[in-house]
Design a protein around this motif. Structure first.
Motif, PDB file in Angstrom:
ATOM      1  N   ASP A  45      -8.243   3.829   3.150  1.00 55.73           N
ATOM      2  CA  ASP A  45      -6.556   3.888   2.566  1.00 55.73           C
ATOM      3  C   ASP A  45      -6.119   5.375   2.661  1.00 55.73           C
ATOM      4  OD1 ASP A  45      -7.194   1.430   2.469  1.00 55.73           O
ATOM      5  OD2 ASP A  45      -7.539   1.033   0.506  1.00 55.73           O
ATOM      6  N   GLN A  48      -4.451   5.877   5.836  1.00 56.28           N
ATOM      7  CA  GLN A  48      -2.693   4.987   6.636  1.00 56.28           C
ATOM      8  C   GLN A  48      -1.995   5.453   5.191  1.00 56.28           C
ATOM      9  OE1 GLN A  48      -2.140   3.220   7.834  1.00 56.28           O
ATOM     10  NE2 GLN A  48      -3.749   1.653   8.306  1.00 56.28           N
ATOM     11  N   ARG A  51      -0.595   9.305   5.977  1.00 49.19           N
ATOM     12  CA  ARG A  51       0.153   9.144   7.970  1.00 49.19           C
ATOM     13  C   ARG A  51       1.137   8.477   7.310  1.00 49.19           C
ATOM     14  NH1 ARG A  51       0.121   4.136  12.421  1.00 49.19           N
ATOM     15  NH2 ARG A  51      -0.943   2.942  10.530  1.00 49.19           N
ATOM     16  N   MET A  52       1.218   7.585   6.065  1.00 47.56           N
ATOM     17  CA  MET A  52       2.348   6.949   6.163  1.00 47.56           C
ATOM     18  C   MET A  52       3.253   8.134   5.490  1.00 47.56           C
ATOM     19  SD  MET A  52       1.629   2.672   4.481  1.00 47.56           S
ATOM     20  CE  MET A  52       0.311   3.573   3.841  1.00 47.56           C
ATOM     21  N   ILE A  59       8.683   5.028   9.607  1.00 48.47           N
ATOM     22  CA  ILE A  59       6.857   4.297   9.788  1.00 48.47           C
ATOM     23  C   ILE A  59       6.719   3.768  10.080  1.00 48.47           C
ATOM     24  CG2 ILE A  59       5.115   2.912   8.652  1.00 48.47           C
ATOM     25  CD1 ILE A  59       6.260   3.650   5.755  1.00 48.47           C
ATOM     26  N   PRO A  61       4.351   1.090  12.343  1.00 51.28           N
ATOM     27  CA  PRO A  61       3.053   0.232  12.822  1.00 51.28           C
ATOM     28  C   PRO A  61       2.560   0.672  13.867  1.00 51.28           C
ATOM     29  CG  PRO A  61       4.740  -0.554  11.828  1.00 51.28           C
ATOM     30  CD  PRO A  61       5.655   0.891  11.651  1.00 51.28           C
ATOM     31  N   ASP A  66      -1.814  -4.025  11.359  1.00 54.91           N
ATOM     32  CA  ASP A  66      -1.226  -2.378  11.077  1.00 54.91           C
ATOM     33  C   ASP A  66      -0.299  -2.190   9.725  1.00 54.91           C
ATOM     34  OD1 ASP A  66      -1.818   0.738  10.936  1.00 54.91           O
ATOM     35  OD2 ASP A  66       0.267   0.644  11.781  1.00 54.91           O
ATOM     36  N   MET A  70      -1.677  -0.748   6.526  1.00 59.68           N
ATOM     37  CA  MET A  70       0.128  -0.006   5.161  1.00 59.68           C
ATOM     38  C   MET A  70      -0.399  -0.972   4.296  1.00 59.68           C
ATOM     39  SD  MET A  70       2.218   1.112   8.562  1.00 59.68           S
ATOM     40  CE  MET A  70       2.663   2.013   8.357  1.00 59.68           C
TER      41      MET A  70
END
Length: 167
Positions: A45, A48, A51-52, A59, A61, A66, A70
């Motif tokens: 998590d 993720q 990254r977001m 974003i 995906p 994915d 997310m």
């Protein structure tokens, strides 16, 4: 907790390192006694959400699975962050006596929203037998006692706010 950041020699067009390594050194007993951070890391998590966060509103995906990963990561982390915000707002108000305006400004939320948040957290803790005052967090013998003490702190803070300036 210690976070160190190391960047590569190569740089992006805006001067940031092309590759960055973040190292998070956590002491379980003090930084993560309930294992929240550990859970974020091992479930993926944390990766993720970072990254977001880094992608901002763009974003990207890597497919339907994915998107689901997310969404669930953001939901779990968001729920925990909201709990932390409530706990810290309650701490700021009932232990440190910060004004609704100060807390509202810090959280960038309207005062009525902040008041409802703190009142909800205060009630949740009182139902478990806890209350806060200038001395910190306390455990009562009963939830009723905790509610009474919490109300006394509310009254104390309100009286302080309405006291004439020359006192």
């Amino acid at each position: 907790m210690k976070i160190s950041v190391d960047g590569s020699e190569a740089a992006t067009t805006d001067g940031r390192p092309a590759r960055v390594t973040l190292t998070i050194d956590i002491t379980s007993d003090t930084d993560d006694p309930r294992g929240y951070l550990w859970g974020l890391a091992v479930r993926g998590d944390l990766a993720q959400v970072l990254r977001m966060y880094g992608q901002g509103r763009h974003i990207t995906p890597q497919g339907p699975a994915d998107v689901w990963d997310m969404l669930t990561a953001a939901g779990r982390v968001g729920a925990r962050i909201e709990q932390v915000i409530g706990d810290v707002a309650w701490l700021a108000r009932d232990t440190y006596g910060r004004s609704w305006g100060e807390i509202s400004l810090a959280l960038d939320r309207p005062q009525p929203t902040v008041r409802r948040l703190v009142e909800r957290i205060r009630t949740e803790y009182a139902d478990l037998g806890y209350w806060r005052d200038a001395g910190g967090l306390h455990k009562a013998d009963t939830p009723e006692e905790a509610r009474r003490r919490a109300m006394a702190r509310i009254d104390e803070l309100a009286a302080r706010r309405t006291r004439p300036a020359d006192e």
